[in-house]
Design a protein around this motif. Structure first.
Motif, PDB file in Angstrom:
ATOM      1  N   LEU A 186     -48.020 -13.029   4.802  1.00 57.76           N
ATOM      2  CA  LEU A 186     -48.672 -12.103   3.885  1.00 57.76           C
ATOM      3  C   LEU A 186     -50.050 -12.606   3.474  1.00 57.76           C
ATOM      4  CD1 LEU A 186     -45.531 -11.485   1.647  1.00 57.76           C
ATOM      5  CD2 LEU A 186     -46.351 -10.038   3.526  1.00 57.76           C
ATOM      6  N   SER A 187     -50.929 -11.655   3.140  1.00 58.35           N
ATOM      7  CA  SER A 187     -52.277 -12.003   2.666  1.00 58.35           C
ATOM      8  C   SER A 187     -52.662 -11.171   1.446  1.00 58.35           C
ATOM      9  CB  SER A 187     -53.302 -11.784   3.783  1.00 58.35           C
ATOM     10  OG  SER A 187     -53.312 -10.423   4.187  1.00 58.35           O
ATOM     11  N   ASP A 188     -51.662 -10.620   0.763  1.00 56.15           N
ATOM     12  CA  ASP A 188     -51.935  -9.761  -0.387  1.00 56.15           C
ATOM     13  C   ASP A 188     -52.153 -10.594  -1.647  1.00 56.15           C
ATOM     14  OD1 ASP A 188     -49.325 -10.605  -0.399  1.00 56.15           O
ATOM     15  OD2 ASP A 188     -48.430  -8.615  -0.512  1.00 56.15           O
ATOM     16  N   VAL A 189     -52.846  -9.992  -2.599  1.00 60.72           N
ATOM     17  CA  VAL A 189     -53.141 -10.642  -3.879  1.00 60.72           C
ATOM     18  C   VAL A 189     -52.601  -9.755  -5.009  1.00 60.72           C
ATOM     19  CG1 VAL A 189     -54.920 -11.532  -5.434  1.00 60.72           C
ATOM     20  CG2 VAL A 189     -55.234 -11.683  -2.948  1.00 60.72           C
ATOM     21  N   TYR A 190     -51.775 -10.334  -5.879  1.00 66.21           N
ATOM     22  CA  TYR A 190     -51.229  -9.593  -7.010  1.00 66.21           C
ATOM     23  C   TYR A 190     -51.612 -10.298  -8.307  1.00 66.21           C
ATOM     24  CZ  TYR A 190     -48.303  -6.746  -3.950  1.00 66.21           C
ATOM     25  OH  TYR A 190     -47.874  -5.859  -3.002  1.00 66.21           O
ATOM     26  N   VAL A 191     -51.904  -9.500  -9.319  1.00 69.19           N
ATOM     27  CA  VAL A 191     -52.211 -10.028 -10.650  1.00 69.19           C
ATOM     28  C   VAL A 191     -51.197  -9.441 -11.624  1.00 69.19           C
ATOM     29  CG1 VAL A 191     -53.889 -10.130 -12.529  1.00 69.19           C
ATOM     30  CG2 VAL A 191     -54.667 -10.304 -10.146  1.00 69.19           C
ATOM     31  N   LEU A 192     -50.569 -10.334 -12.413  1.00 67.40           N
ATOM     32  CA  LEU A 192     -49.581  -9.924 -13.410  1.00 67.40           C
ATOM     33  C   LEU A 192     -50.147 -10.114 -14.807  1.00 67.40           C
ATOM     34  CD1 LEU A 192     -46.624  -9.226 -14.339  1.00 67.40           C
ATOM     35  CD2 LEU A 192     -46.249 -11.709 -14.372  1.00 67.40           C
ATOM     36  N   ASP A 193     -50.058  -9.088 -15.601  1.00 70.26           N
ATOM     37  CA  ASP A 193     -50.364  -9.187 -17.027  1.00 70.26           C
ATOM     38  C   ASP A 193     -49.060  -9.541 -17.733  1.00 70.26           C
ATOM     39  OD1 ASP A 193     -50.686  -8.532 -19.829  1.00 70.26           O
ATOM     40  OD2 ASP A 193     -52.481  -7.406 -19.287  1.00 70.26           O
ATOM     41  N   THR A 194     -48.980 -10.732 -18.316  1.00 68.79           N
ATOM     42  CA  THR A 194     -47.715 -11.196 -18.895  1.00 68.79           C
ATOM     43  C   THR A 194     -47.395 -10.536 -20.237  1.00 68.79           C
ATOM     44  OG1 THR A 194     -48.798 -13.083 -19.980  1.00 68.79           O
ATOM     45  CG2 THR A 194     -47.940 -13.426 -17.761  1.00 68.79           C
ATOM     46  N   ILE A 195     -48.326  -9.787 -20.782  1.00 67.68           N
ATOM     47  CA  ILE A 195     -48.047  -9.049 -22.014  1.00 67.68           C
ATOM     48  C   ILE A 195     -47.459  -7.681 -21.697  1.00 67.68           C
ATOM     49  CG2 ILE A 195     -49.005  -8.109 -24.147  1.00 67.68           C
ATOM     50  CD1 ILE A 195     -49.004 -11.159 -23.997  1.00 67.68           C
ATOM     51  N   SER A 196     -48.127  -6.918 -20.826  1.00 64.50           N
ATOM     52  CA  SER A 196     -47.642  -5.578 -20.470  1.00 64.50           C
ATOM     53  C   SER A 196     -46.606  -5.611 -19.355  1.00 64.50           C
ATOM     54  CB  SER A 196     -48.815  -4.698 -20.037  1.00 64.50           C
ATOM     55  OG  SER A 196     -49.379  -5.173 -18.822  1.00 64.50           O
ATOM     56  N   LEU A 197     -46.493  -6.776 -18.661  1.00 62.30           N
ATOM     57  CA  LEU A 197     -45.587  -6.950 -17.514  1.00 62.30           C
ATOM     58  C   LEU A 197     -45.927  -5.993 -16.373  1.00 62.30           C
ATOM     59  CD1 LEU A 197     -42.142  -7.505 -19.289  1.00 62.30           C
ATOM     60  CD2 LEU A 197     -43.823  -9.190 -18.532  1.00 62.30           C
ATOM     61  N   GLU A 198     -47.202  -5.697 -16.219  1.00 61.22           N
ATOM     62  CA  GLU A 198     -47.651  -4.811 -15.150  1.00 61.22           C
ATOM     63  C   GLU A 198     -48.290  -5.622 -14.028  1.00 61.22           C
ATOM     64  OE1 GLU A 198     -50.434  -0.842 -14.372  1.00 61.22           O
ATOM     65  OE2 GLU A 198     -50.475  -1.869 -16.306  1.00 61.22           O
ATOM     66  N   TRP A 199     -47.815  -5.369 -12.798  1.00 64.58           N
ATOM     67  CA  TRP A 199     -48.397  -5.973 -11.595  1.00 64.58           C
ATOM     68  C   TRP A 199     -49.489  -5.053 -11.044  1.00 64.58           C
ATOM     69  CZ3 TRP A 199     -47.279 -10.736  -9.630  1.00 64.58           C
ATOM     70  CH2 TRP A 199     -46.086 -11.346  -9.998  1.00 64.58           C
ATOM     71  N   THR A 200     -50.567  -5.659 -10.573  1.00 60.41           N
ATOM     72  CA  THR A 200     -51.640  -4.904  -9.928  1.00 60.41           C
ATOM     73  C   THR A 200     -51.983  -5.582  -8.612  1.00 60.41           C
ATOM     74  OG1 THR A 200     -52.578  -4.273 -12.067  1.00 60.41           O
ATOM     75  CG2 THR A 200     -53.993  -4.048 -10.131  1.00 60.41           C
ATOM     76  N   GLU A 201     -51.906  -4.836  -7.525  1.00 58.06           N
ATOM     77  CA  GLU A 201     -52.355  -5.394  -6.254  1.00 58.06           C
ATOM     78  C   GLU A 201     -53.873  -5.301  -6.200  1.00 58.06           C
ATOM     79  OE1 GLU A 201     -51.612  -5.227  -1.414  1.00 58.06           O
ATOM     80  OE2 GLU A 201     -50.655  -3.729  -2.718  1.00 58.06           O
ATOM     81  N   LEU A 202     -54.503  -6.425  -5.978  1.00 59.98           N
ATOM     82  CA  LEU A 202     -55.954  -6.488  -6.000  1.00 59.98           C
ATOM     83  C   LEU A 202     -56.523  -5.954  -4.690  1.00 59.98           C
ATOM     84  CD1 LEU A 202     -57.895  -7.596  -8.197  1.00 59.98           C
ATOM     85  CD2 LEU A 202     -58.147  -9.640  -6.773  1.00 59.98           C
ATOM     86  N   SER A 203     -57.441  -5.025  -4.798  1.00 54.18           N
ATOM     87  CA  SER A 203     -58.115  -4.481  -3.618  1.00 54.18           C
ATOM     88  C   SER A 203     -59.353  -5.332  -3.349  1.00 54.18           C
ATOM     89  CB  SER A 203     -58.512  -3.022  -3.861  1.00 54.18           C
ATOM     90  OG  SER A 203     -59.215  -2.512  -2.748  1.00 54.18           O
ATOM     91  N   VAL A 204     -59.331  -6.031  -2.203  1.00 58.17           N
ATOM     92  CA  VAL A 204     -60.397  -6.983  -1.889  1.00 58.17           C
ATOM     93  C   VAL A 204     -61.201  -6.454  -0.711  1.00 58.17           C
ATOM     94  CG1 VAL A 204     -60.932  -9.363  -1.285  1.00 58.17           C
ATOM     95  CG2 VAL A 204     -58.920  -8.858  -2.668  1.00 58.17           C
ATOM     96  N   ILE A 205     -62.521  -6.465  -0.841  1.00 55.48           N
ATOM     97  CA  ILE A 205     -63.378  -6.004   0.241  1.00 55.48           C
ATOM     98  C   ILE A 205     -63.893  -7.205   1.034  1.00 55.48           C
ATOM     99  CG2 ILE A 205     -64.088  -3.991  -1.083  1.00 55.48           C
ATOM    100  CD1 ILE A 205     -66.768  -5.415  -1.571  1.00 55.48           C
ATOM    101  N   GLY A 206     -64.394  -6.926   2.221  1.00 61.92           N
ATOM    102  CA  GLY A 206     -64.995  -7.975   3.036  1.00 61.92           C
ATOM    103  C   GLY A 206     -63.963  -8.732   3.856  1.00 61.92           C
TER     104      GLY A 206
END
Length: 544
Positions: free
Chosen positions: A152-172
């Motif tokens: 895998l080469s995906d990047v995820y960011v978790l907000d530990t307060i809202s418990l929401e995961w966001t997959e980061l969209s990376v260009i280049g």
């Protein structure tokens, strides 16, 4: 200068964690280190072991909690990720048996209570061998891993307060997919190093990801960093630990060979200096712990705490400190000889001067009491007599024929090099003893001729140690015949020379894979000058 010191009873007490690899160990503030999970003898673990820093105490807390299936905590696992935010330790994924996990837990270390979290947003797929790091004191970033079918080469960011995961969209441009890498947050960037990539190659590339700090308003993007200095060899299962103005890389697992592949485990310490932006070798004043991967290395003040790991055969449960020389633990090691000799498996005897001590590493010697008696006898001498007596006394008691001794380096005769003679015996098809001089000479010449005809890609790992020692032996014998008989004269003779740069290596683990062709090339330049009498002639023509 730093020193490795094995933890003693004065450094810690309590119930020590059992051996393991693939676990996590995270610092909670400055008060404790929490170890979770891992693998031991094919058994996946789910226990918690805590090191109380102030009280120097290991303990196992009784944790409460409940999950979606009624369990009190996470199921047994290894190769998961764990990140601390304040007093909370967040756990994601990992492996249990052949199953990749995608559950998400948090441990409140104030009350030792587990909670399984129901998260939202772009949920990561189940995976192991991923890597994660904290962004400040609220978010966690996770990169890569293995889902059982693909890297895998995906990047995820978790907000530990809202418990929401966001997959980061990376260009280049993107780093190749990977697992078994490290991901370390350094100020505004995530630094990713190494790992095993798609198709299986192990990598040594370094990448930086920007765009993780909302206030910076940067577009997320990767940049490959090619830094000067002594860069680490390709590896996975290593650790990268942040300490002050540098990152410390230790250990890991790589592969060697070209036609046939074999495993290599490392115990080197390499620093990424953030101020000079270059790789450096960390100066270490003694032998490192055994090579390993999938261990943990935690930064505690000015110290590093090493625990566990795996070397392809053994799972470790030893605990080591890596400390600067001004640390009281280092001073204890440097100034006073050990009361009990380590029951390890290698022997390395170093010259003793007024303020140094013996470091005996007894892997191949079945008679530790004999060595201990020698040490006691030597230490009872006057200080002025120790330096010249230390090694000769050990050599006499152990019956070793040593050509030359120096700090960390002993050159022994061919007949005393058991691995060397055993390799030669296999080539001629019969066992060789020291009493059979003609057969012994034939064995030595046949093994050297074998290496003379070998390509680097055809030399298996088990031959590298005897090859390196024979390379050092041939150079030493020429020096003894022409220049002198002590290590200082050898140092003077080698000073400033371009060739023979592998002479000072203490063991084969210090070789990098790209060193092997160079070592073999130098060895072959020496060999044509080798006569049947064992003397090297014409070495003066070798380019120095």
């Amino acid at each position: 200068m730093h020193y490795w010191v094995r933890a003693s009873a004065s450094d810690l007490s309590g119930t020590l964690p059992q051996p393991r690899s693939g676990h996590t160990a995270v610092p909670i503030g400055k008060s404790k280190v929490v170890v979770f999970g891992g693998l031991l003898d094919k058994k996946f673990l789910s226990d918690i072991a805590v090191y109380d820093i102030e009280n120097k105490l290991w303990f196992q807390p009784e944790c409460t909690g409940n999950g979606s299936d009624g369990q009190a905590g996470p199921s047994p696992r290894a190769f998961h990720v764990a990140v601390a935010i304040d007093c909370h330790m967040f756990i994601f994924g990992g492996r249990s048996g052949t199953r990749r996990l995608g559950d998400f837990w948090v441990l409140d270390t104030d009350i030792w209570q587990w909670s399984e979290l129901t998260s939202f947003g772009d949920l990561p797929s189940p995976r192991d061998f991923s890597a994660a790091s904290a962004i400040g004191n609220r978010k966690i970033v996770m990169y890569g891993g293995w889902d059982g079918k693909k890297w895998l080469s995906d990047v995820y960011v978790l907000d530990t307060i809202s418990l929401e995961w966001t997959e980061l969209s990376v260009i280049g441009s993107l780093p190749p997919p990977r697992c078994g890498h490290t991901a370390t947050m350094v100020e505004k960037r995530l630094l990713v190093f190494g790992g095993r990539g798609g198709g299986g190659p192990i990598m040594s590339d370094l990448w930086a990801l920007k765009g993780l700090i909302e206030e910076e308003n940067e577009t997320p993007g990767w940049t490959q960093l090619k830094l000067p200095g002594q860069a680490p060899s390709p590896r996975c299962g290593h650790t990268v630990t942040s300490g002050g103005h540098y990152l410390l890389l230790f250990g890991g697992h790589g592969t060697g060979g070209w036609l046939s592949r074999y495993d290599i485990y490392y115990n080197d310490c390499i620093v990424l200096d953030r101020l000079s932006a270059q790789w450096k070798r960390l100066p270490v004043g003694n032998e490192s712990p055994a090579a390993r991967a999938y261990h943990s290395l935690t930064h505690i003040g000015s110290r590093y705490l090493l625990f566990g790991g795996f070397d392809g055969k053994l799972t470790y449960g030893d605990i080591w400190w890596l400390v600067p020389e001004e640390d009281p633990i280092a001073k204890r090691f440097i100034q006073s000889p050990p009361k009990n000799l380590p029951d390890n498996k290698r022997m390395a005897a170093e010259n003793v001067n007024v303020q140094s001590v013996f470091k005996l590493d007894l892997i191949s010697w079945p008679f530790p009491q004999l060595v201990e008696d020698s040490v006691v006898k030597i230490l009872s001498l006057k200080e002025s007599e120790r330096e010249n007596s230390a090694i000769t006394e050990l050599q006499r008691r152990l019956g070793i024929s040593v050509l030359l001794s120096g700090p960390g380096l002993q050159i022994i005769d061919e007949s005393e090099d058991k691995e060397f003679i055993e390799l030669g015996s296999r080539l001629i098809g019969e066992r060789v003893s020291n009493n059979e001089q003609d057969l012994l000479i034939q064995t030595i010449e046949m093994l050297r001729d074998h290496w003379r005809k070998s390509a680097p890609s055809s030399i298996p790992l088990k031959e590298l140690g005897p090859l390196l020692r024979d390379y050092q032996r041939l150079i030493t014998r020429h020096h003894l015949a022409n220049s002198g008989s002590d290590f200082q004269s050898m140092e003077s003779w080698l000073s400033g020379k371009e060739a023979y740069k592998f002479y000072h290596l203490k063991n084969v683990s210090q070789l990098r894979m790209d060193d092997i062709p160079k070592l073999l090339a130098e060895y072959k330049k020496i060999l044509p000058e080798q006569s049947t009498s064992g003397q090297i002639t014409g070495l003066e023509e070798h380019p120095l």
